[in-house]
Write a protein that holds these residues in place. Structure first.
Motif, mmCIF file in Angstrom:
data_model
loop_
_atom_site.group_PDB
_atom_site.id
_atom_site.type_symbol
_atom_site.label_atom_id
_atom_site.label_comp_id
_atom_site.label_asym_id
_atom_site.label_seq_id
_atom_site.Cartn_x
_atom_site.Cartn_y
_atom_site.Cartn_z
ATOM 1 N N HIS A 1 0.808 -1.227 0.000
ATOM 2 C CA HIS A 1 0.000 0.000 0.000
ATOM 3 C C HIS A 1 0.843 1.281 0.000
ATOM 4 C CE1 HIS A 1 0.891 -0.394 4.306
ATOM 5 N NE2 HIS A 1 0.570 0.888 4.427
ATOM 6 N N THR A 2 2.125 1.204 0.326
ATOM 7 C CA THR A 2 2.975 2.404 0.305
ATOM 8 C C THR A 2 3.870 2.465 -0.937
ATOM 9 O OG1 THR A 2 4.703 1.302 1.595
ATOM 10 C CG2 THR A 2 3.014 2.505 2.826
ATOM 11 N N MET A 3 3.686 1.546 -1.881
ATOM 12 C CA MET A 3 4.607 1.433 -3.006
ATOM 13 C C MET A 3 4.591 2.652 -3.928
ATOM 14 S SD MET A 3 2.635 -1.199 -5.589
ATOM 15 C CE MET A 3 3.703 -0.805 -6.966
ATOM 16 N N GLY A 4 3.534 3.455 -3.899
ATOM 17 C CA GLY A 4 3.448 4.585 -4.818
ATOM 18 C C GLY A 4 4.118 5.850 -4.326
ATOM 19 N N PHE A 5 4.466 5.894 -3.035
ATOM 20 C CA PHE A 5 4.973 7.154 -2.478
ATOM 21 C C PHE A 5 6.315 7.560 -3.083
ATOM 22 C CE2 PHE A 5 7.603 9.345 0.712
ATOM 23 C CZ PHE A 5 6.865 10.520 0.832
ATOM 24 N N LEU A 6 7.298 6.655 -3.020
ATOM 25 C CA LEU A 6 8.635 7.011 -3.487
ATOM 26 C C LEU A 6 8.700 7.195 -5.008
ATOM 27 C CD1 LEU A 6 11.325 7.680 -2.247
ATOM 28 C CD2 LEU A 6 12.005 5.288 -2.506
#
Length: 309
Positions: free
Chosen positions: A225-230
């Motif tokens: 779920h955090t893969m899009g931030f960076l």
């Protein structure tokens, strides 16, 4: 030379994905002067949607070829991402269109956090292996290797960019986008519907982000779920690097940033005597951002207001 060639290939693949994401940032900014910080989460939703669809299709169509499953999952991910970005624009950004610039910026950050939280609830916070649907045997090119997935990424990026350039430069929608970017009020007097154009821009940006998300997941083999931030943050850096608001600048910035990051990761250990390893490659994106904002705030290609889309 083998290492250099390998890192150039890796950089082109990575830069292609950055370019697709950066185009979404720069298109939205070019029309309404807004940085959509939830764009990385649209990529994440596209990737997780494709992961879910692939799992369902492998159960329901056990004999289907991998490329067909991946293609159908990509189409469904694009539809879901487009619908999501359409709703985001309607709910979060349109009511604040005439507000001070800080209000939609804070809203964009809040939407990013909200989407991450909802994705964590729906798909759970653990890392999930992304199925390998294409052949894994690599091809040798002058001592370096490239996988079928990486070839697909490069080819799909080239096709997506060609279609986007055709839409912007040679279609009625593209003319409406350029007119709205230059002056929305005058464009409305000439029969253009700015609200429709802005919605279409968000939809196109979401489709590009979903393609990048599926390709990113296929290349690295995991989703979360955090893969899009960076990637979203680096793609924003690429958009600024090339010239925010300029389509060609977004592509150039994405490719260059990918090459800088990959080549830097390959040689940072040698250059620092082993103090820093390849896992420090993320610092290059932000070093580039600092230099660009300091030396050339408008980016490499600047911002050509009349051509913004």
């Amino acid at each position: 030379m083998d290492i250099l060639l390998q890192q150039i290939i890796n950089g082109l693949v990575l830069g292609s994905m950055y370019a697709l994401i950066a185009l979404g940032y720069t298109m939205v900014y070019g029309i309404i002067n807004l940085i959509n910080f939830a764009h990385g989460e649209v990529l994440m939703v596209g990737a997780l949607t494709s992961w879910t669809v692939i799992g369902l299709m492998k159960d329901g169509m056990p004999g289907a070829p991998g490329w067909l499953i991946l293609f159908l999952a990509l189409i469904i991910a694009c539809v879901v991402a487009a619908a999501l970005n359409f709703v985001i624009e309607k709910v979060a950004y349109r009511p604040l269109r005439n507000s001070p610039k800080l209000a939609p910026l804070i809203t964009a950050i809040g939407m990013s956090i909200l989407l991450q939280t909802l994705a964590m609830i729906i798909w759970k916070p653990n890392y999930k292996p992304y199925p390998t649907l294409l052949p894994s045997a690599p091809y040798n090119i002058g001592g370096a290797v490239i996988t079928p997935t990486q070839i697909l990424i490069l080819g799909l990026t080239a096709v997506s960019l060609a279609v986007l350039m055709w839409v912007v430069n040679f279609t009625k929608l593209g003319r409406a986008m350029r007119a709205t970017a230059e002056n929305p009020r005058v464009a409305a007097l000439m029969g253009v519907k700015p609200d429709m154009v802005i919605s279409a821009t968000f939809i196109i940006g979401a489709i590009l982000a979903a393609i990048a998300g599926v390709m990113y997941a296929s290349n690295y083999g995991t989703v979360q779920h955090t893969m899009g931030f960076l990637p979203g943050l680096k793609a924003f850096t690429a958009a600024v690097f090339g010239g925010i608001g300029n389509l060609g600048g977004a592509v150039l910035g994405g490719i260059l940033l990918g090459l800088i990051e990959a080549i830097g990761a390959g040689y940072i250990g040698t250059l620092t005597g082993g103090v820093l390893g390849s896992h420090y490659s993320d610092i290059f994106a932000f070093i580039v951002l600092i230099f660009v904002l300091t030396l050339r705030p408008s980016g490499l290609l600047g911002e050509r207001v009349a051509d913004r889309a």
